[in-house]
Design an enzyme around this catalytic site. Structure first.
Site, PDB file in Angstrom:
ATOM      1  N   GLU A   7       0.753  -1.240   0.031  1.00  0.00           N
ATOM      2  CA  GLU A   7      -0.058  -0.179   0.034  1.00  0.00           C
ATOM      3  C   GLU A   7       0.943   1.271   0.018  1.00  0.00           C
ATOM      4  O   GLU A   7       0.466   2.222  -0.505  1.00  0.00           O
ATOM      5  CB  GLU A   7      -0.909  -0.064   1.227  1.00  0.00           C
ATOM      6  N   LYS A   8       2.184   1.237   0.510  1.00  0.00           N
ATOM      7  CA  LYS A   8       3.049   2.368   0.603  1.00  0.00           C
ATOM      8  C   LYS A   8       4.539   1.935   0.629  1.00  0.00           C
ATOM      9  O   LYS A   8       4.576   0.684   0.801  1.00  0.00           O
ATOM     10  CB  LYS A   8       2.597   3.089   1.892  1.00  0.00           C
ATOM     11  N   ASP A 102      -2.849  -2.585   3.500  1.00  0.00           N
ATOM     12  CA  ASP A 102      -2.933  -2.757   4.825  1.00  0.00           C
ATOM     13  C   ASP A 102      -4.306  -3.670   5.352  1.00  0.00           C
ATOM     14  O   ASP A 102      -5.159  -3.844   4.422  1.00  0.00           O
ATOM     15  CB  ASP A 102      -3.410  -1.324   5.396  1.00  0.00           C
ATOM     16  N   ARG A 323      -4.517   1.190  12.486  1.00  0.00           N
ATOM     17  CA  ARG A 323      -6.021   1.571  12.075  1.00  0.00           C
ATOM     18  C   ARG A 323      -6.862   0.426  12.381  1.00  0.00           C
ATOM     19  O   ARG A 323      -7.491  -0.152  11.302  1.00  0.00           O
ATOM     20  CB  ARG A 323      -6.034   1.845  10.671  1.00  0.00           C
TER      21      ARG A 323
END
Length: 793
Positions: A7-8, A102, A323
């Site tokens: 994702e990153k 994630d 999260r």
């Protein structure tokens, strides 16, 4: 070749560390030979704007609503265009693709939408990374799952995204246009979650504005018993005269009359007595919301600060994925407890170290429960050793709260004895309650400390999180103390009476933390009593990752503000206006909370995307009709499925947008959409309100920051202030135009250096000074001459 799509970049780099082969860095990827790791930058794809479906939707018109795509489009964001090309290029070479988004529904969708957009047909696996330390990453690499197992999670995220688009795009237009028909030059960004959240703040403020304190009276009696005396408080019957709706005695004469009767007939009887030993198991570890609320109460941090700090700790491998909406732990992590506790003892914090010394690692609380785990688990410290001195003050405080919650899992139950005595006298009941702690257990970690002690241990404020139960109090006598050992039927004698005058208290204003808690516990604020029970199990409105952003956006867009030392939230005039303009369906959380429940069910395979969206369209159509009440509007039809027919082709569009990543968004109506922005050539000039007044700005803000003033006719103006629809911006004359202008002799009357040059044709023709560096004077055309020269030559 196996391709991991993270994702990153930071997650991609961590995965790369534990793959085989010699890593070779490329442009936007890391090559390990048989394995390649690449990454996105969050959402590289975004929802198309209405104008991308049909050019006529660039303008906001009531007759076009509802706008509902039948074939949804995603667009490649301009900032991610290069990386997107890298990802798609690597996908063509891959044999197997691994979704490394994630471990939540947004992370699932983020990578899945890339795969779907590109038409991928290759096998896809899923890696779930709840922490980035070596042990966790290696374990996750050994436990890759079939990405198809998470289809329902993706559908839930897709339903949320499309529902937000439908509500945001359509209702923002409908109610903004309704206000403009009334002469109010406002733009209302309406969102499925943000609007009922704002309404909570507005309603609370109005409760305060209308609140009038009321005096009420408590009658207490001191009873004597052979084994000891105790105070008891009168509990009036429901039919008692002189009570308000909350059961308070508001007529002093009623309390005085009963006190007189009690003093005259001094004997009472113990009509009931209960004494029970009770236990409270340790609180569960922290979800993101619980962490945000705890940090807000302990340190005054706003939710976004907490999320950002938790993310930093995660990226430093010190804590698990932030999260998370889960407060349970997988059973296979129970074995990590010894290493984690040892590291916490050596972390450098005296308080944490002392708590670890008192912990019992053999205890296994209810927190370890695989049945409660979905894609992620509660936030806890990892097995990586942390150094207190290497962390910022905010990082230390957030780590402290996470560590405390984890250590508490290795403490025994909080044990106390609760006693309740009821005395019957003169036909009335008087009640005394006692609460005696027998074993503090885990609550020893949650005692309130003085600020001095807190600063010594954590370097900041109070380490208590505002949820301590050790100081329970009860109205009347006997609060938190042992009562005498009486039994039913015993007689007691009145020793004294007292009447305490009290006053009803107003509700407290929300802070960012308590508003976030209200969003999570939304069942408390619904109007439908049946829904209260139904929605108690639902995790509120919004998601763990978006609630802080929503609150921050309402503040930044001036719908509410933070005030005072405690940063309480109060609505602005704009906030009041928005709430007052909308129907109850958008202001109360009933509908939104039901949607959240349906989204949660969809993650479990219950319900379909189409059914959910069909209901959304029916809902927004009903609200659009309410906005248009009293005017004649012919809306778009809804044939066949649930949407208005639109262009069905899927295409890649690289563009700028004024919307924020994956949130309810809209584009402001171009009041004069025929004037294209002269700087970027993409947006249109739209009227805006700034702190220095009205101006025109590019609709593609913030990518393009072009601005112009407002002329006398309300149109964008040139520097001479005349304005008008024929205005020409950022123009530079060529040599031929300047030569022609000199020949005609139209010297600029303002700067005396330049010459008026004709620009445009027909009704759009204007004359502009050629001295563009120092002067931009312009004027209209009159019969082929600059208007300032008419009658002068």
């Amino acid at each position: 070749m196996r391709l991991f799509i993270a994702e990153k970049p930071s997650v991609g780099r961590e995965i790369s560390k534990y793959l085989g082969g010699t890593p070779k860095r490329g442009d936007g990827f890391i090559d390990h030979g048989n394995d390649v790791v690449t990454w996105a930058f969050g959402h590289v794809l975004e929802q198309a704007q209405p104008g991308d479906y049909d050019e006529r939707y660039q303008r906001w018109r009531a007759e076009d609503l509802p706008i509902v795509p039948t074939a949804w489009k995603l667009l490649v964001t301009k900032s991610s265009a290069k990386q997107f090309r890298i990802i798609t290029g690597l996908m063509k070479k891959a044999d197997v693709i691994v979704n490394a988004g994630d471990p939540d529904r947004e992370g699932q969708l983020l990578i899945d939408e890339i795969l779907e957009y590109t038409g991928n047909t290759k096998p896809v696996q899923r890696i779930l990374l709840n922490a980035l330390d070596e042990k966790s990453v290696r374990a996750a690499l050994r436990d890759l799952r079939d990405n198809k197992d998470f289809f329902n999670l993706k559908q839930s995220a897709l339903a949320r995204s499309r529902a937000d688009w439908l509500i945001g795009m359509n209702l923002s237009r409908a109610y903004t246009l309704a206000q403009r028909r009334k002469g109010n030059k406002v733009t209302f960004p309406i969102g499925r979650v943000k609007t009922p959240t704002l309404a909570l703040v507005v309603r609370r403020e109005r409760e305060l504005e209308n609140f009038k304190p009321v005096d009420y009276y408590l009658l207490k009696v001191l009873y004597a018993h052979p084994k000891g005396s105790f105070w008891a408080t009168w509990k009036p019957k429901d039919e008692q005269v002189g009570l308000d709706a909350d059961g308070h005695v508001i007529k002093q004469e009623v309390a005085l009359e009963l006190a007189k009767r009690v003093a005259e007939d001094t004997t009472g009887v113990i009509s009931s007595c209960s004494r029970s030993k009770k236990k409270e198991a340790p609180r569960l570890p922290l979800s993101l919301s619980a962490l945000q609320v705890a940090a807000g109460k302990a340190y005054g941090y706003d939710p976004q600060q907490v999320l950002d700090t938790a993310q930093k700790l995660y990226e430093k491998k010190l804590t698990t994925y932030p999260r998370s909406d889960c407060d349970y732990l997988p059973e296979n992590q129970y074995g990590d407890r010894t290493a984690i506790l040892q590291h916490l003892a050596a972390y450098g914090d005296a308080t944490l170290s002392a708590w670890v010394q008192g912990a019992n690692p053999s205890i296994k609380t209810r927190a370890w429960n695989d049945k409660k785990i979905t894609a992620h688990h509660a936030i806890i410290p990892t097995t990586v050793k942390a150094n207190k001195d290497s962390l910022t003050a905010m990082e230390r405080n957030i780590y402290f709260l996470i560590a405390r919650s984890y250590i508490a899992q290795f403490y025994g139950d909080h044990i106390y004895e609760q006693t309740k005595i009821t005395v019957t006298q003169v036909g009335e009941e008087f009640v005394a309650s006692g609460h005696v702690v027998l074993d503090m257990g885990w609550k020893a970690l949650f005692q309130r400390t003085t600020k001095k002690t807190a600063k010594e241990t954590t370097g900041d404020q109070d380490t208590g999180d505002g949820r301590s139960d050790d100081d329970d109090t009860h109205e009347g006598g006997g609060e938190s103390r042992e009562l005498p050992r009486v039994k039913k039927g015993d007689t007691v004698t009145v020793e004294n009476t007292a009447i305490d005058k009290k006053q009803t208290k107003p509700p407290t204003r929300f802070t960012s933390s308590t508003l976030l808690q209200a969003m999570k516990e939304i069942h408390k604020y619904v109007r439908n009593d049946e829904l209260k029970k139904q929605l108690k199990a639902v995790s509120g409105i919004g998601t763990e990752a978006t609630r802080a952003t929503i609150i921050g956006e309402l503040i930044s867009r001036k719908f509410m503000r933070e005030s005072g030392k405690k940063k309480v939230l109060q609505p602005t005039e704009l906030g009041y206006m928005l709430v007052d303009a909308l129907p109850d369906e958008m202001l109360y959380p009933d509908e939104t909370a039901i949607w959240e429940e349906r989204l949660a069910d969809m993650s479990d395979g219950k319900g379909t995307l189409d059914a959910f969206l069909r209901d959304q369209v029916q809902f927004l159509t009903r609200l659009i009709n309410k906005a248009n009440e009293g005017i004649n509007v012919t809306g778009a039809t809804m044939p066949g499925g649930y949407g208005v027919p639109m262009e069905t082709t899927t295409r890649t569009i690289e563009r700028n947008t004024m919307t924020t990543d994956r949130k309810d968004s809209h584009r402001e109506e171009p009041l004069h959409s025929d004037i294209v922005c002269p700087r970027c050539g993409k947006g249109h000039l739209v009227r805006r309100q700034g702190k220095f007044g009205t101006f025109f700005g590019c609709s593609d803000f913030p990518k393009c920051r072009y601005t112009a003033g407002v002329g006398d006719d309300g149109m964008p103006r040139d520097n001479d202030g005349t304005g008008g629809a024929n205005t020409t911006f950022d123009w530079q004359p060529n040599d031929a135009q300047i030569t022609d202008a000199k020949a005609k002799g139209y010297v600029c009357p303002r700067c005396k250096k330049g010459y008026f040059v004709a620009v445009g044709e027909g009704t759009r023709k204007r004359w502009i000074c050629s001295n563009t560096e120092q002067c931009r004077t312009s004027c209209a055309d009159v019969d082929g001459q600059p208007s300032v020269y008419v009658g002068k030559k």
